[in-house]
Design a protein around this motif. Structure first.
Motif, PDB file in Angstrom:
ATOM      1  N   ALA A  60       0.926  -1.080   0.064  1.00  0.00           N
ATOM      2  CA  ALA A  60      -0.003  -0.038   0.014  1.00  0.00           C
ATOM      3  C   ALA A  60       0.602   1.511  -0.090  1.00  0.00           C
ATOM      4  O   ALA A  60       0.649   2.321  -0.639  1.00  0.00           O
ATOM      5  CB  ALA A  60      -0.958  -0.010   1.220  1.00  0.00           C
ATOM      6  N   ILE A  61       1.921   1.023   0.710  1.00  0.00           N
ATOM      7  CA  ILE A  61       2.988   2.490   0.821  1.00  0.00           C
ATOM      8  C   ILE A  61       3.679   2.759  -0.682  1.00  0.00           C
ATOM      9  O   ILE A  61       3.700   3.705  -0.838  1.00  0.00           O
ATOM     10  CB  ILE A  61       4.021   2.086   1.787  1.00  0.00           C
ATOM     11  N   GLU A  62       3.953   1.382  -1.224  1.00  0.00           N
ATOM     12  CA  GLU A  62       4.582   1.585  -2.557  1.00  0.00           C
ATOM     13  C   GLU A  62       3.454   2.186  -3.559  1.00  0.00           C
ATOM     14  O   GLU A  62       3.832   3.151  -4.296  1.00  0.00           O
ATOM     15  CB  GLU A  62       4.960   0.214  -3.097  1.00  0.00           C
ATOM     16  N   ARG A  63       2.319   1.620  -3.548  1.00  0.00           N
ATOM     17  CA  ARG A  63       1.267   2.328  -4.438  1.00  0.00           C
ATOM     18  C   ARG A  63       0.721   3.538  -4.102  1.00  0.00           C
ATOM     19  O   ARG A  63       0.431   4.335  -5.009  1.00  0.00           O
ATOM     20  CB  ARG A  63      -0.087   1.278  -4.417  1.00  0.00           C
ATOM     21  N   ALA A  64       1.174   3.959  -2.970  1.00  0.00           N
ATOM     22  CA  ALA A  64       0.687   5.626  -2.555  1.00  0.00           C
ATOM     23  C   ALA A  64       1.984   6.546  -3.095  1.00  0.00           C
ATOM     24  O   ALA A  64       1.726   7.524  -2.686  1.00  0.00           O
ATOM     25  CB  ALA A  64       0.496   5.721  -1.037  1.00  0.00           C
ATOM     26  N   GLY A  65       3.090   5.652  -3.586  1.00  0.00           N
ATOM     27  CA  GLY A  65       4.237   6.468  -3.978  1.00  0.00           C
ATOM     28  C   GLY A  65       5.164   6.705  -2.848  1.00  0.00           C
ATOM     29  O   GLY A  65       6.166   7.687  -2.995  1.00  0.00           O
ATOM     30  N   ALA A  66       5.134   5.800  -1.953  1.00  0.00           N
ATOM     31  CA  ALA A  66       6.256   5.674  -0.979  1.00  0.00           C
ATOM     32  C   ALA A  66       6.519   6.993  -0.021  1.00  0.00           C
ATOM     33  O   ALA A  66       7.510   7.803  -0.069  1.00  0.00           O
ATOM     34  CB  ALA A  66       7.606   5.501  -1.685  1.00  0.00           C
ATOM     35  N   PRO A  67       5.212   7.458   0.289  1.00  0.00           N
ATOM     36  CA  PRO A  67       5.420   8.539   1.205  1.00  0.00           C
ATOM     37  C   PRO A  67       6.020   8.391   2.596  1.00  0.00           C
ATOM     38  O   PRO A  67       5.960   7.191   2.924  1.00  0.00           O
ATOM     39  CB  PRO A  67       3.990   9.120   1.266  1.00  0.00           C
ATOM     40  N   ARG A  68       6.304   9.430   3.292  1.00  0.00           N
ATOM     41  CA  ARG A  68       6.878   9.182   4.579  1.00  0.00           C
ATOM     42  C   ARG A  68       5.645   8.894   5.413  1.00  0.00           C
ATOM     43  O   ARG A  68       4.677   9.655   5.640  1.00  0.00           O
ATOM     44  CB  ARG A  68       7.421  10.423   5.181  1.00  0.00           C
ATOM     45  N   ILE A  69       5.637   7.851   6.315  1.00  0.00           N
ATOM     46  CA  ILE A  69       4.206   7.325   7.100  1.00  0.00           C
ATOM     47  C   ILE A  69       4.566   7.930   8.476  1.00  0.00           C
ATOM     48  O   ILE A  69       5.663   7.820   8.994  1.00  0.00           O
ATOM     49  CB  ILE A  69       4.199   6.016   7.116  1.00  0.00           C
ATOM     50  N   ASP A  70       3.552   8.881   8.673  1.00  0.00           N
ATOM     51  CA  ASP A  70       3.566   9.613  10.121  1.00  0.00           C
ATOM     52  C   ASP A  70       2.876   9.114  11.406  1.00  0.00           C
ATOM     53  O   ASP A  70       2.945   9.203  12.640  1.00  0.00           O
ATOM     54  CB  ASP A  70       3.205  10.997   9.837  1.00  0.00           C
ATOM     55  N   ALA A  71       2.083   7.752  11.102  1.00  0.00           N
ATOM     56  CA  ALA A  71       1.245   7.290  12.062  1.00  0.00           C
ATOM     57  C   ALA A  71       0.689   5.961  11.450  1.00  0.00           C
ATOM     58  O   ALA A  71       0.469   5.920  10.303  1.00  0.00           O
ATOM     59  CB  ALA A  71       0.305   8.322  12.852  1.00  0.00           C
TER      60      ALA A  71
END
Length: 495
Positions: A60-71
């Motif tokens: 899911a993180i990869e498909r979201a464009g590998a953004p920084r996850i804050d929580a």
């Protein structure tokens, strides 16, 4: 600013990345195997749970464009029971799933000894195999050496949220939230803490229990190797409570029903628990900032799972989406009732011994009639809960039902639901309500998301289903359903 929601369900795990405005940026899902070692037994491999969560979160993180996850927010199948070794993190046995009925005799024995009233008074729950307590007792008594190791502090118990927190944090946090704790049959909903009385009743050592926290709270930091850096876990709620939050049911009288593997309806009753006189559950809706809000809950064990049975058990459909089209071809002159008590009947009947039955079969009955009966069974079961809730709490008489879950994609099923209830059914604009609830809890704790009032004001309606059925037909159909349920119960008692 982004939030990762982990949605660990009964048949699949999902990862969803949300923006701080709760827009979906990326999703991933993965089914995992169900195990049925004996009649009435349902198990999961804990490693399947963990690997599917890790895989879908990263995807899911990869498909979201590998953004920084804050929580991170976690929502999970409730009551499913795991016990693991504190040193290795490995479970000592397969997870016993909430649907599992192996402890029915234990519950019946305790009920015969007069224990149910004390259980209800402390926990708001009924003595049923559905909940975690007798599952824990079973594992302690049937896995070699487990009880001695538990008493020595070597083992940890948790529902799925606790197991995931343990794995995500590398064993640094043994925690749960109040909503998951309230489903174990070990939590005193009046005191907001583990019940010494229930621990004694079920013979469970307190040493294996996790610490309880609010739904929006500090649940530890993930291992750095999982997501490239440590990320705080800031929101946790059982899936039905997370859906209640996701549907913004923050005011007393608001009601939601989620249609997944099972169906679970929660009615917000405010800050005072309402004891049920109609065999519903009194449970937590959520706990925020140290304040508990309660709900009446009705649990149906088989909802979407009946469609899975049409597909996997009978081979009538190739995929779930075909069900509505098949049902539309049903002969209107037949009325077939399907009571899908494959793992017993839940609320308001609570009959662990009941098994599925079909009534009204003729030589002309075929796949279309069975598909229609399967879809209608979900509406009929919801009507059972609806009637019990209105009897328990008269303020629920004018309630509009907010719905979510996979089955809401079927417009015919939702229209029948509105018809058989004789009440409006509202479908939200965002279908990811359970995951969104978990994301909002984490975002609320992190200061990324708006407060309750602003969040509730932003809830959007996608479609409202208004009842169209004539009252006479509605009453006749429901009376036939009640006869079918009574016959199913009687057959279970005879066995």
């Amino acid at each position: 600013m982004t939030i990762l929601a982990i949605d660990q369900g009964t048949t699949s795990s999902r990862g969803i990345v949300f923006s701080d405005q709760l827009d979906v940026l990326g999703t991933a899902a993965q089914e995992f195997r169900q195990h049925f070692p004996r009649s009435g037994w349902v198990e999961h491999d804990p490693e399947d749970i963990w690997s599917s969560v890790a895989a879908t979160a990263r995807a899911a993180i990869e498909r979201a464009g590998a953004p920084r996850i804050d929580a991170i927010g976690i929502t999970n199948q409730r009551e499913t029971t795991l016990i693991w070794d504190r040193k290795t993190g490995r479970a000592i046995a397969p997870a016993i799933v909430w649907q599992d009925r192996r402890t029915a005799d234990h519950c019946a024995r305790l009920r015969g000894e007069g224990a149910e009233e004390s259980v209800r008074a402390a926990t708001g729950l009924l003595l049923d195999p559905y909940f975690s307590a007798t599952k824990i007792r079973f594992l302690l008594d049937n896995v070699e050496g487990a009880r001695a190791r538990a008493e020595a502090g070597e083992l940890a118990f948790g529902t799925v949220d606790s197991f995931l927190i343990w794995r995500l944090t590398g064993g640094r946090a043994h925690l749960t939230d109040a909503t998951n704790a309230s489903r174990t049959m070990l939590y005193d909903i009046n005191k907001g803490a583990w019940s010494e009385e229930m621990l004694e009743l079920f013979d469970i050592p307190a040493a294996i229990l996790p610490e309880i926290r609010d739904c929006a709270d500090d649940f530890g930091m993930t291992r750095a190797d999982l997501f490239g850096r440590e990320v705080p876990i800031l929101g946790v709620a059982g899936d039905q409570q997370a859906a209640t939050v996701g549907q913004a049911c923050f005011q007393p009288g608001m009601m939601k029903s989620t249609y997944g593997t099972g169906c679970f309806a929660l009615l917000n009753t405010g800050e005072t628990p309402v004891p049920s006189q109609n065999r519903l559950l009194t449970t937590l809706a959520y706990r925020l900032d140290g304040r508990s809000v309660y709900a009446l809950e009705g649990s149906i064990f088989i909802a979407g799972a009946v469609v899975q049975w049409l597909r996997d058990g009978l081979g009538l459909i190739g995929q779930a989406s075909e069900t509505a089209g098949l049902a539309a071809r049903a002969d209107e002159g037949q009325q077939v009732y399907m009571v899908p008590a494959f793992t017993g009947l839940g609320a308001p009947h609570w009959r662990a011994e009941a098994r599925g039955a079909i009534f009204g079969l003729t030589r002309a009955t075929g796949p279309a009639e069975l598909a229609l009966a399967a879809l209608q069974s979900v509406g009929f079961q919801t009507r059972d809960l609806w009637e019990a809730m209105r009897a328990d709490w008269t303020a629920a008489s004018d309630t509009v039902l907010r719905v979510d879950g996979g089955m809401t994609a079927s417009a015919p099923a939702m229209q029948f639901l509105a018809d058989i209830l004789g009440a409006p059914v509202d479908l939200p604009g965002n279908a990811e309500t359970t995951a969104q609830g978990a994301a909002w809890l984490a975002g609320y704790r992190a200061g990324l998301c708006p407060g309750q009032d602003e969040y509730a004001a932003a809830w959007q309606l996608s479609r409202r289903f208004e009842p169209e059925m004539e009252p006479e037909r509605r009453d006749a159909l429901y009376a036939g359903w009640q006869r079918a349920v009574a016959a199913t119960i009687a057959a279970g008692e005879a066995d």
